[in-house]
Design an enzyme around this catalytic site. Structure first.
Site, mmCIF file in Angstrom:
data_model
loop_
_atom_site.group_PDB
_atom_site.id
_atom_site.type_symbol
_atom_site.label_atom_id
_atom_site.label_comp_id
_atom_site.label_asym_id
_atom_site.label_seq_id
_atom_site.Cartn_x
_atom_site.Cartn_y
_atom_site.Cartn_z
ATOM 1 N N LYS A 9 -46.485 -54.302 -21.378
ATOM 2 C CA LYS A 9 -45.705 -53.060 -21.336
ATOM 3 C C LYS A 9 -44.722 -53.083 -20.157
ATOM 4 O O LYS A 9 -43.580 -52.629 -20.288
ATOM 5 C CB LYS A 9 -46.636 -51.847 -21.259
ATOM 6 C CG LYS A 9 -47.269 -51.569 -22.624
ATOM 7 C CD LYS A 9 -48.433 -50.614 -22.590
ATOM 8 C CE LYS A 9 -49.112 -50.584 -23.951
ATOM 9 N NZ LYS A 9 -50.483 -50.063 -23.928
ATOM 10 N N GLN A 30 -54.145 -46.173 -20.251
ATOM 11 C CA GLN A 30 -54.632 -47.325 -21.014
ATOM 12 C C GLN A 30 -56.068 -47.066 -21.481
ATOM 13 O O GLN A 30 -56.942 -46.772 -20.684
ATOM 14 C CB GLN A 30 -54.559 -48.590 -20.147
ATOM 15 C CG GLN A 30 -54.866 -49.877 -20.884
ATOM 16 C CD GLN A 30 -53.865 -50.181 -21.997
ATOM 17 O OE1 GLN A 30 -52.659 -50.085 -21.808
ATOM 18 N NE2 GLN A 30 -54.378 -50.539 -23.170
ATOM 19 N N ASP A 79 -47.504 -41.596 -25.758
ATOM 20 C CA ASP A 79 -48.463 -42.199 -26.692
ATOM 21 C C ASP A 79 -48.746 -41.257 -27.871
ATOM 22 O O ASP A 79 -49.335 -41.656 -28.863
ATOM 23 C CB ASP A 79 -49.784 -42.465 -25.948
ATOM 24 C CG ASP A 79 -50.125 -43.934 -25.929
ATOM 25 O OD1 ASP A 79 -49.465 -44.703 -26.641
ATOM 26 O OD2 ASP A 79 -51.073 -44.304 -25.202
#
Ligand code: NAD
Length: 287
Positions: free
Chosen positions: A53, A97, A120
């Site tokens: 990322k 994460q 997200d």
């Protein structure tokens, strides 16, 4: 028939090139999109995903910062970190994460990240908005699947879609997003009886079960689009998907590889959502 292989890495590169133009336009307004990643613990796979990322942020020209937390950090520490990032004007997107260490509840994150920074698309606010048909951000992995289908010119409206997996981060939002685009969707899961009976009807088959080679050639309708979300580490074989790629590609019309399919596209969706968040923030400032 040999399926067309959908190259997620190539589509992701194309997306980064397009994003660079939007990032350049933002820099004219003195805005640099910023993504903050929070990682609790030291899961080696998570570290690899985060490294990818950060590389992707560099490829698109956006700012990134990593906030590592101890594996045994208290929930309050995670919440304080998220609150600080929610208030930080340089941060437009926040990514936590997953999976979190087992003593930390994912619901904490789902409630604490500011919806306008939830790139997200996994906060309860955004999940509710997705169900209502007005998400601020669509969740990234299902978003990656939709983008791969659309870029390949595969029709969704009116098609039979089967999603294997019903998790909150992949299967359920995937089913909603296919439904909202006009597909007739069946969701299969670990309690489904005779999985093949369902998958064989699919024009679009999305495998997201986390079971290596669960989907075999006899479970696929000839000409179907088969999208493999699974990432499974199998001893001695490296990373494999949920689909028996070598055999299914002889039956399907389109297929994604693992690695190199949905994975790089998921990262591209995070970056695209961060740029979108920065554009919204700049527009709100200018108004
Ligand atoms: P999960 O474990 O939370 O959910 C798995 C789902 O599959 C469950 O709903 C379960 O009921 C179903 N399932 C399990 N065995 C099954 C079977 N035999 N038949 C039918 N259904 C079955 O997993 P998840 O977080 O949704 O992830 C699924 C897979 O996708 C994993 O391999 C994960 O690593 C991968 N993943 C990939 C990306 C990416 O960017 N490519 C992102 C997220 C997850």
């Amino acid at each position: 028939m040999t399926a067309i292989v959908l190259d997620g890495a190539a589509v992701a590169r194309d997306i980064y090139a397009q994003l660079k133009e939007r990032v350049a336009a933002l820099s004219q307004m003195d805005v640099r999109p910023g993504l903050a990643a929070v990682h609790a613990g030291d899961n080696p796979a998570s570290k690899i995903y985060l490294r990818n990322k950060v590389k992707a942020c560099n490829a698109a020209g956006i700012h990134s910062e990593l906030h590592p937390l101890a594996a045994d950090c208290q929930p309050g520490v995670l919440l304080a970190t998220l609150e600080k990032l929610n208030r930080n004007p340089r941060v437009h997107g926040i990514l936590v994460q997953l999976p979190l260490p087992s003593h930390l509840d994912t619901a904490l994150v789902a409630k604490a990240v500011a919806p306008e920074k939830d790139v997200d698309g996994l906060t309860w606010h955004n999940v509710g908005a997705l169900i209502a048909g007005h998400p601020l951000f669509e969740p990234c992995t299902p978003g990656a699947v939709i983008t791969l289908l659309e870029r390949a010119g595969i029709a969704i409206e009116g098609r039979e879609a089967v999603v294997v997996g019903r998790s909150a981060i992949v299967g359920k939002p995937m089913a909603l997003m296919l439904t909202s685009r006009g597909a007739t969707v069946t969701v299969c899961h670990s309690k489904t009886m005779d999985l093949g009976r369902h998958t064989r009807r699919a024009d679009i088959l999305v495998a997201a079960a986390g079971r290596p080679r669960l989907i075999t050639a006899d479970m696929v309708m000839p000409g179907a689009a088969v999208i493999d979300v699974g990432i499974n580490r199998v001893a001695g074989q490296g990373i494999t998907g949920d689909v028996d790629f070598a055999r299914v590609r002889e039956v399907a019309g389109w297929i994604t590889p693992v690695p190199g399919g949905v994975g790089p596209m998921t990262v591209a969706m995070v970056i695209a959502n961060t740029v979108r968040a920065a554009e919204r923030s700049a527009a709100a400032r200018a108004a």
